[in-house]
Design a protein around this motif. Structure first.
Motif, mmCIF file in Angstrom:
data_model
loop_
_atom_site.group_PDB
_atom_site.id
_atom_site.type_symbol
_atom_site.label_atom_id
_atom_site.label_comp_id
_atom_site.label_asym_id
_atom_site.label_seq_id
_atom_site.Cartn_x
_atom_site.Cartn_y
_atom_site.Cartn_z
ATOM 1 N N TRP A 102 8.761 -7.590 -5.981
ATOM 2 C CA TRP A 102 9.289 -6.419 -5.296
ATOM 3 C C TRP A 102 8.968 -6.516 -3.817
ATOM 4 O O TRP A 102 8.090 -7.259 -3.404
ATOM 5 C CB TRP A 102 8.723 -5.128 -5.892
ATOM 6 C CG TRP A 102 7.242 -4.990 -5.750
ATOM 7 C CD1 TRP A 102 6.297 -5.475 -6.583
ATOM 8 C CD2 TRP A 102 6.546 -4.351 -4.683
ATOM 9 N NE1 TRP A 102 5.054 -5.179 -6.118
ATOM 10 C CE2 TRP A 102 5.173 -4.484 -4.949
ATOM 11 C CE3 TRP A 102 6.941 -3.683 -3.526
ATOM 12 C CZ2 TRP A 102 4.196 -3.983 -4.107
ATOM 13 C CZ3 TRP A 102 5.956 -3.180 -2.695
ATOM 14 C CH2 TRP A 102 4.611 -3.320 -2.989
ATOM 15 N N ILE A 103 9.691 -5.750 -3.040
ATOM 16 C CA ILE A 103 9.482 -5.677 -1.593
ATOM 17 C C ILE A 103 9.401 -4.209 -1.227
ATOM 18 O O ILE A 103 10.239 -3.413 -1.645
ATOM 19 C CB ILE A 103 10.638 -6.349 -0.825
ATOM 20 C CG1 ILE A 103 10.725 -7.826 -1.175
ATOM 21 C CG2 ILE A 103 10.461 -6.175 0.668
ATOM 22 C CD1 ILE A 103 11.903 -8.537 -0.567
ATOM 23 N N HIS A 104 8.410 -3.855 -0.440
ATOM 24 C CA HIS A 104 8.274 -2.475 0.011
ATOM 25 C C HIS A 104 9.427 -2.141 0.949
ATOM 26 O O HIS A 104 9.863 -2.979 1.747
ATOM 27 C CB HIS A 104 6.937 -2.272 0.719
ATOM 28 C CG HIS A 104 6.620 -0.827 0.945
ATOM 29 N ND1 HIS A 104 7.038 -0.149 2.065
ATOM 30 C CD2 HIS A 104 5.944 0.063 0.184
ATOM 31 C CE1 HIS A 104 6.633 1.104 1.986
ATOM 32 N NE2 HIS A 104 5.948 1.254 0.850
ATOM 33 N N ILE A 105 9.929 -0.923 0.876
ATOM 34 C CA ILE A 105 11.084 -0.493 1.675
ATOM 35 C C ILE A 105 10.850 -0.650 3.173
ATOM 36 O O ILE A 105 11.789 -0.881 3.937
ATOM 37 C CB ILE A 105 11.499 0.942 1.308
ATOM 38 C CG1 ILE A 105 12.887 1.224 1.866
ATOM 39 C CG2 ILE A 105 10.497 1.951 1.835
ATOM 40 C CD1 ILE A 105 13.582 2.367 1.190
ATOM 41 N N SER A 106 9.614 -0.574 3.620
ATOM 42 C CA SER A 106 9.328 -0.718 5.056
ATOM 43 C C SER A 106 9.613 -2.139 5.544
ATOM 44 O O SER A 106 9.743 -2.365 6.744
ATOM 45 C CB SER A 106 7.874 -0.347 5.352
ATOM 46 O OG SER A 106 6.995 -1.274 4.728
ATOM 47 N N GLN A 107 9.739 -3.094 4.627
ATOM 48 C CA GLN A 107 10.007 -4.486 4.990
ATOM 49 C C GLN A 107 11.501 -4.824 4.998
ATOM 50 O O GLN A 107 11.874 -5.926 5.358
ATOM 51 C CB GLN A 107 9.286 -5.432 4.028
ATOM 52 C CG GLN A 107 7.794 -5.236 4.001
ATOM 53 C CD GLN A 107 7.157 -5.481 5.356
ATOM 54 O OE1 GLN A 107 7.394 -6.496 5.983
ATOM 55 N NE2 GLN A 107 6.362 -4.527 5.811
#
Length: 73
Positions: free
Chosen positions: A2-7
């Protein structure tokens, strides 16, 4: 994974999948050709219509066939 939305970025991009695809001034094959792209070229997608996307790459801005782009366009 997963990737955090801030990235994530809101900028749409794609990769040209057809060698020598043409960027046109307007979304029609009868308009002026601006440049040819090699396969694998990264493009930034401004907007898309049914068969065309307005893109920017290497100082060129114009329209190319949507079918020649790989990515979420």
């Amino acid at each position: 994974g997963w990737i955090h939305i801030s990235q994530l970025s809101g900028i749409k991009s794609g990769i040209n999948i057809k060698d020598n695809s043409i960027i046109y001034k307007n979304p029609t094959i009868y308009s002026r050709p601006i440049a040819k792209l090699k396969s694998g070229r990264l493009v930034l997608v401004k907007k898309c219509k049914k068969k065309w996307c307005k893109i920017t790459t290497g100082g060129y801005t114009g329209w190319m066939f949507k079918d020649f782009l790989w990515g979420k366009v």
